[in-house]
Design an enzyme around this catalytic site. Structure first.
Site, mmCIF file in Angstrom:
data_model
loop_
_atom_site.group_PDB
_atom_site.id
_atom_site.type_symbol
_atom_site.label_atom_id
_atom_site.label_comp_id
_atom_site.label_asym_id
_atom_site.label_seq_id
_atom_site.Cartn_x
_atom_site.Cartn_y
_atom_site.Cartn_z
ATOM 1 N N HIS A 188 34.314 28.760 36.147
ATOM 2 C CA HIS A 188 35.663 29.216 35.971
ATOM 3 C C HIS A 188 36.086 29.654 37.221
ATOM 4 O O HIS A 188 37.435 29.216 37.639
ATOM 5 C CB HIS A 188 35.983 30.456 34.751
ATOM 6 C CG HIS A 188 35.933 29.742 33.523
ATOM 7 N ND1 HIS A 188 34.783 29.517 32.645
ATOM 8 C CD2 HIS A 188 37.226 29.832 32.890
ATOM 9 C CE1 HIS A 188 35.444 29.249 31.680
ATOM 10 N NE2 HIS A 188 36.687 29.248 31.307
ATOM 11 N N HIS A 226 30.633 37.094 33.596
ATOM 12 C CA HIS A 226 29.986 37.003 34.883
ATOM 13 C C HIS A 226 29.831 38.239 35.655
ATOM 14 O O HIS A 226 30.629 39.208 35.268
ATOM 15 C CB HIS A 226 30.781 35.983 35.574
ATOM 16 C CG HIS A 226 30.607 34.487 35.288
ATOM 17 N ND1 HIS A 226 29.415 33.690 35.357
ATOM 18 C CD2 HIS A 226 31.486 33.838 34.365
ATOM 19 C CE1 HIS A 226 29.627 32.504 34.886
ATOM 20 N NE2 HIS A 226 30.739 32.485 34.365
#
Length: 571
Positions: free
Chosen positions: A157, A208
């Site tokens: 992303h 993350h």
């Protein structure tokens, strides 16, 4: 019987599960060696992984503390929704529109940075097999059921968002840009906000860590810089050369697909890499051929789709977009079904000739009769039947987002076991091991099993004392939650000869049996990746090459034939 062995003397004997095929192996990671990655990866891949693991563990409690401080229902919905703006689906619908509206250079540049970002971030993920930050202490907020099955390092992303933003800023400041200064300022702010929102959202959602998003962002910026510096040279190579030019590019891409690392676990990163490799192949072949036909313009660059908003008008522009998107979905549905039915017999012949190139987690054609229909595996472009639910999730994000606690993938489970083993060894070496068996760590006042927390004092959390620290901080309570998951920490069995109340102390065999049960429970709760078939690799390459061809040549020609385009006179 199978065994779990550690570097120490602890050993757990468990029954192994029979498999009808290695290729159809189900994720049952808790029943294998704790040295799983050491056994699966060559040293040149295992060594950097082990070097990075301590840094990933170090940042986890601080991520959990930050998440706890920032959490709110509104932000949960916001970051869950905006995460979709960094997905492959968003870009696969958005990018063709750039070509259909005459922005060929911008479209090609975006395809190059995004496709290479998806491919190389997936390449690194499968190369190093690094897990996402541990949950608990983090809670994961997502609208995607498959995202958590991938490895965490680096963040795709972040790579996509930063690469798109950097290239957009480059385009805005290029000498060819004719955008009004005020509009340029607005677009600049949107570009910065988009990248910042996506990157921060990956931290907020617990998907993350800092290292994941920083390295992912750097990768995206690097790929964009390469495109900005050498994109025009590459385009000249494609347009000015013969068919050999795009053919060389396609061959290089196929080689990269072939050497894509085999992951240690069943990670779907490879699927997305293959899809975008196919997109790149289709873009280069389609642009090269379209530039030589009578349907395209040569200005401002070759293969430009004829477009003038003032001449066409909004009704025709909207009709072009709707027709083009529907054509892409129709192509995907028809060709995917056709290829999945027709390719298996061909692959069986290739396999008999010994010319097949099998991958670890893909079933070979000789081991199945046919591929099931409606495989729910495509994270790039969803099935037509999934579109209503996708639109509903946008309208009602609070109903669609999922908040999960605990391991969700094989990599999560292995990291949970590894961190628990790390704590066990540290407690053995401690001069004062914990006096009682702690419960799973608490989250928001309750344990992972929804048991009440015994004390609100961070120093008296269930796992307190197992990992001594110089001084307590706001992150300490979250550090004590790490490695719990659904498995309960077992302190070392006391030495024989020490007087104990047998009613209060478990035997070593009881502890082993309980840990075995808890490990099985943890792995049984994992979302199982579906069975993948060897023909899907070629299917994805062909389907997504075709999607790209529709975007740059097939769609524009269809628009012209249906009277939705300008004159064929070359500009």
């Amino acid at each position: 019987m199978g065994t779990i062995e550690t570097d120490g003397e602890a050993r757990l004997t468990i029954p192994s599960l029979s498999k009808s095929s290695k290729s159809m192996e189900k994720p049952d990671a808790g029943l294998r060696s704790l040295n799983h990655y050491k056994n699966r990866l060559p040293l040149w891949r295992y060594a950097p992984r082990q070097w990075l693991i301590p840094f990933l563990r170090l940042e986890t409690p601080y991520l959990a503390w930050m998440q706890k401080k920032m959490r709110s229902p509104a932000l949960d919905s916001y970051f869950a929704i905006t995460a979709n703006l960094g997905t492959h689906t968003f870009f696969m619908v958005f990018l063709p529109i750039l070509f259909w509206c005459g922005y060929t250079t911008l479209g090609r540049g975006m395809v190059h940075v995004l496709a290479s970002g998806v491919f190389f971030s997936g390449f690194i993920k499968d190369l190093l097999c690094l897990p996402r930050p541990l949950s608990p202490p983090l809670q994961r907020i997502t609208m995607s059921g498959s995202a958590a099955l991938e490895y965490g390092f680096p963040s795709t992303h972040s790579t996509n968002a930063v690469s798109a933003a950097v290239y957009a800023l480059f385009a805005l400041h290029s000498p060819e840009s004719t955008i009004h200064p005020k509009m340029k300022l607005v677009l600049e702010v949107l570009s910065y906000s988009y990248a910042f929102s996506i990157v921060l959202g990956r931290l907020y959602c617990g998907m993350h860590g800092f290292i994941d998003v920083v390295l992912g962002s750097l990768l995206g910026a690097l790929l964009s810089a390469i495109q900005c510096l050498y994109g025009d040279t590459f385009d000249d190579f494609i347009y000015s050369g013969s068919f050999e030019a795009p053919l060389i590019v396609v061959l290089v891409i196929l080689v990269l697909v072939r050497i894509h690392p085999e992951p240690a676990d069943d990670c779907p990163c490879f699927d997305d890499s293959v899809a975008f490799a196919g997109v790149t192949c289709g873009i280069e072949l389609g642009n090269w051929h379209y530039a030589r036909g009578d349907f395209s313009w040569d200005h401002p660059v070759p293969a430009t789709v004829p477009f003038q908003l003032e001449t066409l008008g909004w009704p025709k522009v909207i009709a072009r977009v709707v027709l083009g998107v529907l054509t892409i979905f129709a192509w995907r549905e028809v060709m995917k079904l056709t290829l999945l039915r027709s390719l298996p017999p061909i692959f069986r012949v290739i396999e008999k000739l010994g010319l097949n190139l099998p991958r670890r987690f893909f079933v070979q054609a000789s081991e199945y009769n046919k591929v099931p229909r409606n495989l729910k595996d495509d994270s790039v472009i969803p099935h037509v039947s999934e579109i209503p639910s996708f639109l509903s999730s946008i309208r009602h994000p609070s109903r669609s987002r999922a908040i999960s606690i605990g391991p969700q993938s094989e990599a999560d489970a292995y990291e949970t076991l590894a961190y628990r083993e790390k704590r066990r060894r540290e407690s053995i070496s401690s001069s004062e091991p914990p006096a009682e068996r702690p419960r799973p760590a608490a989250v928001d006042g309750q344990s992972y099993f929804n048991l009440p927390r015994s004390d609100a004092d961070p120093k008296r959390l269930p796992m307190a004392g197992l990992l001594p620290t110089p001084s307590h901080s706001n992150a300490d309570p979250y550090e004590q939650m790490m490695g719990t998951g659904t498995a309960v920490y077992t302190p070392p069995t006391p030495m024989s000869g020490i007087h104990e109340d047998s009613g209060l102390r478990r035997t070593a065999s009881q502890d082993r049996r309980e840990n075995e049960k808890e490990d099985r429970e943890m792995f049984s709760k994992l979302e199982k990746p579906r069975v993948r078939y060897d023909v899907e690799v070629v299917t994805k390459l062909i389907v997504y090459s075709g999607i790209a061809w529709i975007a740059v040549e097939g769609g524009p020609i269809l628009f012209d034939l249906l009277g939705l385009s300008l004159s064929r006179t070359r500009s």
